[in-house]
Write a protein that holds these residues in place. Structure first.
Motif, mmCIF file in Angstrom:
data_model
loop_
_atom_site.group_PDB
_atom_site.id
_atom_site.type_symbol
_atom_site.label_atom_id
_atom_site.label_comp_id
_atom_site.label_asym_id
_atom_site.label_seq_id
_atom_site.Cartn_x
_atom_site.Cartn_y
_atom_site.Cartn_z
ATOM 1 N N GLY A 155 0.823 -1.203 0.000
ATOM 2 C CA GLY A 155 0.000 0.000 0.000
ATOM 3 C C GLY A 155 0.856 1.251 0.000
ATOM 4 N N ARG A 156 0.332 2.314 -0.581
ATOM 5 C CA ARG A 156 1.143 3.516 -0.790
ATOM 6 C C ARG A 156 0.523 4.735 -0.116
ATOM 7 N NH1 ARG A 156 1.808 2.926 -7.291
ATOM 8 N NH2 ARG A 156 -0.469 3.028 -7.131
ATOM 9 N N LEU A 167 3.476 15.142 -7.688
ATOM 10 C CA LEU A 167 3.036 14.009 -6.901
ATOM 11 C C LEU A 167 4.260 13.262 -6.378
ATOM 12 C CD1 LEU A 167 0.585 12.233 -5.992
ATOM 13 C CD2 LEU A 167 0.947 10.913 -8.098
ATOM 14 N N THR A 168 4.331 13.046 -5.065
ATOM 15 C CA THR A 168 5.451 12.362 -4.438
ATOM 16 C C THR A 168 4.960 11.121 -3.721
ATOM 17 O OG1 THR A 168 6.578 14.476 -4.066
ATOM 18 C CG2 THR A 168 7.361 12.586 -2.791
ATOM 19 N N ARG A 169 5.576 9.986 -4.004
ATOM 20 C CA ARG A 169 5.226 8.757 -3.292
ATOM 21 C C ARG A 169 6.091 8.676 -2.037
ATOM 22 N NH1 ARG A 169 5.939 3.599 -6.745
ATOM 23 N NH2 ARG A 169 8.120 3.881 -6.160
ATOM 24 N N LEU A 170 5.452 8.646 -0.883
ATOM 25 C CA LEU A 170 6.187 8.638 0.381
ATOM 26 C C LEU A 170 6.597 7.236 0.800
ATOM 27 C CD1 LEU A 170 4.063 11.264 2.368
ATOM 28 C CD2 LEU A 170 6.209 11.625 1.125
ATOM 29 N N ILE A 171 5.677 6.281 0.711
ATOM 30 C CA ILE A 171 6.000 4.881 1.005
ATOM 31 C C ILE A 171 5.224 3.987 0.052
ATOM 32 C CG2 ILE A 171 6.514 5.248 3.466
ATOM 33 C CD1 ILE A 171 3.736 3.998 4.059
ATOM 34 N N ASP A 172 5.721 2.760 -0.115
ATOM 35 C CA ASP A 172 5.015 1.791 -0.956
ATOM 36 C C ASP A 172 5.044 0.399 -0.334
ATOM 37 O OD1 ASP A 172 7.656 1.069 -1.319
ATOM 38 O OD2 ASP A 172 7.699 1.485 -3.482
ATOM 39 N N ASN A 173 5.141 0.352 0.995
ATOM 40 C CA ASN A 173 5.233 -0.935 1.684
ATOM 41 C C ASN A 173 4.251 -1.041 2.842
ATOM 42 O OD1 ASN A 173 6.573 1.026 3.233
ATOM 43 N ND2 ASN A 173 7.878 -0.502 4.229
ATOM 44 N N GLY A 209 10.002 14.501 1.141
ATOM 45 C CA GLY A 209 9.985 13.052 1.263
ATOM 46 C C GLY A 209 9.936 12.611 2.715
ATOM 47 N N THR A 210 10.197 11.329 2.953
ATOM 48 C CA THR A 210 10.167 10.812 4.316
ATOM 49 C C THR A 210 11.324 9.861 4.534
ATOM 50 O OG1 THR A 210 8.728 9.826 5.995
ATOM 51 C CG2 THR A 210 8.704 8.795 3.810
#
Length: 308
Positions: A155-156, A167-173, A209-210
């Motif tokens: 999940g993201r 658009l920035t993806r912070l996590i994908d796990n 970001g994170t």
């Protein structure tokens, strides 16, 4: 939570229940996929107040958006081909919807028209967006849950700058990322991981970001897990437990303070929003009974971006 004294129980009462005139026949594609074999007349989510004190809620399986006035009267604002989940109101009056089918949508509350806003990432569709939150600067954060869980922890969580259209993806796990809210300092994002029975803390860096993502609070087990989140003006975190008929309240250091219990027979408390007199009442969607519950609290809710 066994490290600490048991949290004190706080009561709720029913504010309003969906009128029978709005009940559906209990069956839809969403019901067959997510509540197989059940008769679901509605499934409420996404509570959010506008500046006039009206409460907006979504009805996921039947693509409906309702407005509830301060007296508890219901109005159907929109009905469309979608599965609306999270909902937040922008300070300019636009109503943003996290729709599992279509992505991030915008509702005009005056006309009931719905338009796409953010439906993909570089032409790749989302897994199934769930909830959303605006920070003080107007940046949008949202979860992309889909059918993720312990079997597929992919999940993201995304951040979207509306002005720069980045658009920035912070996590994908994430194992089922769901509700989300920022801390008072606006330097960390709390995210409910439903199938992980925990709240994750995502520090937000200067570049947007994170890093050093960790578990803020672990919850008791159950058939579901953490769902909607809210924050009060002193930084306490409110967490809907979608399987145990309550809302857990943690202080800024994750010490459990209260358990807000449902007053109905339903167990599925999905989301929550501060409102009412002095912004010191907590309104909670009880999806299993089609009701909105309310609890009176000591502290007011953290001011929403839409009210600034």
């Amino acid at each position: 939570m066994s490290l600490y004294a048991p949290p004190r129980d706080l009561p709720t009462r029913v504010f309003t229940t969906m009128p029978e005139a709005f009940w559906k026949d209990g069956d839809s594609e969403w019901v067959r996929a997510n509540k197989p074999g059940q008769n679901v007349k509605s499934f409420l989510e996404g509570p959010s107040f506008d500046v006039s004190g009206n409460l907006y809620v979504t009805d996921i399986p039947y693509g409906r958006i309702f407005r509830i006035d301060p007296l508890g009267n219901w109005t159907l604002v929109a009905e469309y081909d979608g599965w609306p989940n999270g909902l937040k109101i922008h300070r300019d009056g636009r109503v943003f919807i996290a729709d599992y089918k279509q992505g991030i949508l915008v509702l005009d509350p005056n006309t009931g028209s719905i338009a796409p806003f953010l439906t993909h990432s570089r032409s790749e569709g989302f897994k199934g967006v769930n909830d959303l939150f605006f920070d003080e600067s107007g940046k949008l954060y949202f979860t992309d849950q889909g059918q993720t869980g312990q079997q597929d922890p992919s999940g993201r969580v995304f951040a979207y700058d509306l002005d720069k259209e980045i658009l920035t993806r912070l996590i994908d796990n994430g194992p089922s990322p769901n509700g989300l809210v920022m801390n008072l300092q606006q330097n960390a994002l709390f995210v409910a991981m439903t199938r992980g029975n925990a709240i994750w803390r995502l520090p937000i860096q200067s570049d947007g970001g994170t890093s050093k993502v960790g578990i803020f609070a672990a919850m008791a087990g159950g058939v579901s897990g953490a769902d909607g989140l809210a924050l009060d003006c002193v930084g306490n975190l409110y967490v809907c437990d979608a399987g145990n008929a309550c809302v857990w309240v943690f202080d800024p250091h994750a010490v459990p303070l209260y358990r807000i219990r449902s007053c109905t027979d339903g167990r599925t408390l999905t989301n929550l929003a501060f409102g009412g007199a002095g912004n010191k009442q907590l309104f909670i969607t009880d999806s299993s009974t089609g009701s909105i519950l309310v609890a009176d609290l000591e502290h007011a809710g953290s001011p929403m971006y839409s009210h600034s």
